[in-house]
Write a protein that holds these residues in place. Structure first.
Motif, PDB file in Angstrom:
ATOM      1  N   TYR A  38      -0.068   1.504   0.668  1.00 40.30           N
ATOM      2  CA  TYR A  38       1.145   1.177   0.783  1.00 40.30           C
ATOM      3  C   TYR A  38       1.915   1.436  -0.402  1.00 40.30           C
TER       4      TYR A  38
ATOM      5  N   TYR B 118      -0.094   1.334  -3.861  1.00 39.27           N
ATOM      6  CA  TYR B 118      -1.210   0.608  -3.841  1.00 39.27           C
ATOM      7  C   TYR B 118      -2.387   1.083  -2.878  1.00 39.27           C
TER       8      TYR B 118
ATOM      9  N   LYS C 214      -7.745 -10.940   4.238  1.00 38.63           N
ATOM     10  CA  LYS C 214      -7.728 -10.431   2.971  1.00 38.63           C
ATOM     11  C   LYS C 214      -7.151  -8.998   2.900  1.00 38.63           C
ATOM     12  N   PHE C 215      -6.026  -8.897   2.239  1.00 37.98           N
ATOM     13  CA  PHE C 215      -5.558  -7.639   1.729  1.00 37.98           C
ATOM     14  C   PHE C 215      -5.525  -7.776   0.248  1.00 37.98           C
ATOM     15  N   TYR C 216      -6.326  -6.908  -0.488  1.00 34.96           N
ATOM     16  CA  TYR C 216      -6.196  -7.167  -1.954  1.00 34.96           C
ATOM     17  C   TYR C 216      -5.347  -6.013  -2.607  1.00 34.96           C
ATOM     18  N   PHE C 217      -4.265  -6.350  -3.210  1.00 37.99           N
ATOM     19  CA  PHE C 217      -3.332  -5.566  -3.748  1.00 37.99           C
ATOM     20  C   PHE C 217      -3.424  -5.601  -5.166  1.00 37.99           C
ATOM     21  N   GLY C 218      -4.000  -4.369  -5.761  1.00 40.75           N
ATOM     22  CA  GLY C 218      -4.186  -4.498  -7.298  1.00 40.75           C
ATOM     23  C   GLY C 218      -2.771  -4.245  -8.017  1.00 40.75           C
ATOM     24  N   SER C 219      -2.884  -3.593  -9.061  1.00 39.14           N
ATOM     25  CA  SER C 219      -1.630  -3.483 -10.029  1.00 39.14           C
ATOM     26  C   SER C 219      -1.019  -2.017  -9.439  1.00 39.14           C
TER      27      SER C 219
END
Lengths: 109, 114
Positions: free
Chosen positions: A36, A87, A96-101
């Motif tokens: 994304y 991302y 669960k979608f894990y967005f990091g920094s």
């Protein structure tokens, strides 16, 4: 749950290709790799996703390593409008979608 | 194109107030999500819903509740707003449960609690 690692920032010149890397060494066999991007003052925007094979769409290409532990988002010709935070996310079980920094991409004219 | 609309872009409320954030999607998606986004922490899932009147806690549900009375609308409620809930709130929707299906996001509500 699997997580991703991305560089904090990258810089590119306008109209040159950009390769944005992502490491996901704990990926499971059923995790999809999603990318994304988030432009300033907007919500995240879907770019591309893949499972095992490389993928192309009108926005970008996604190259996935053979062992699936890393992937690369390729913007073929960066424009100023591509300046955003990108991302890399693993999408496995339903919720669960894990967005990091993410990686902040700066495009220079 | 899918459109996810959040009722306000900017909102200022006072400590202790009950705050409602509204989200509407126009593509008959089953699943809807609320995230908050803070510098250095990325997006964190607060709650999600996979059907009308159904809800599941995400990673940081404390201090929040949600309501989904109609398929197209998902509301986030701050029961008694506190300053640490100052943040960007993002709503998203998704058609089904497949791992290949992307989420569609609204443009966010920047909430300030004074």
């Amino acid at each position: 749950d699997a997580k991703t690692t991305q560089p904090n920032s990258m810089e590119s010149n306008e109209e040159e290709p950009v390769h944005l890397p992502c490491n996901h060494s704990t990926i499971s066999g059923t995790d999809y790799i999603h990318w994304y991007r988030q432009l300033p003052s907007q919500g995240p925007e879907y770019v591309i996703h893949g499972l095992t094979s490389n993928v192309n769409n009108r926005m970008a290409s996604l190259a996935i390593a053979e062992d699936r532990k890393s992937s690369t988002l390729i913007l073929h010709r960066a424009t100023l409008r591509d300046a955003a935070v990108y991302y890399c996310i693993l999408r496995g079980n339903f919720n669960k979608f894990y967005f990091g920094s993410g990686t902040k991409l700066n495009v220079k004219p | 194109d899918v459109k996810v609309t959040q009722s306000s872009r900017y909102l200022v409320k006072r400590t202790g107030e009950k705050v409602f954030l509204e989200c509407v999607q126009d593509m008959d998606h089953e699943n809807m999500f609320w995230y908050r986004q803070d510098p250095g922490l990325g997006l964190r899932l607060i709650y999600f819903s996979y059907d009308v009147k159904m809800k599941e806690k995400g990673d940081i549900p404390e201090g929040y509740s949600v309501s989904r009375e109609k398929k197209e609308r998902f509301s986030l409620i701050l029961e008694s707003a506190s300053t640490n809930q100052t943040s960007m709130y993002l709503c998203a929707s998704k058609p089904g449960q497949g791992g290949y299906q992307p989420q569609h996001f609204g443009d966010g509500t920047r909430l300030s609690i004074l």
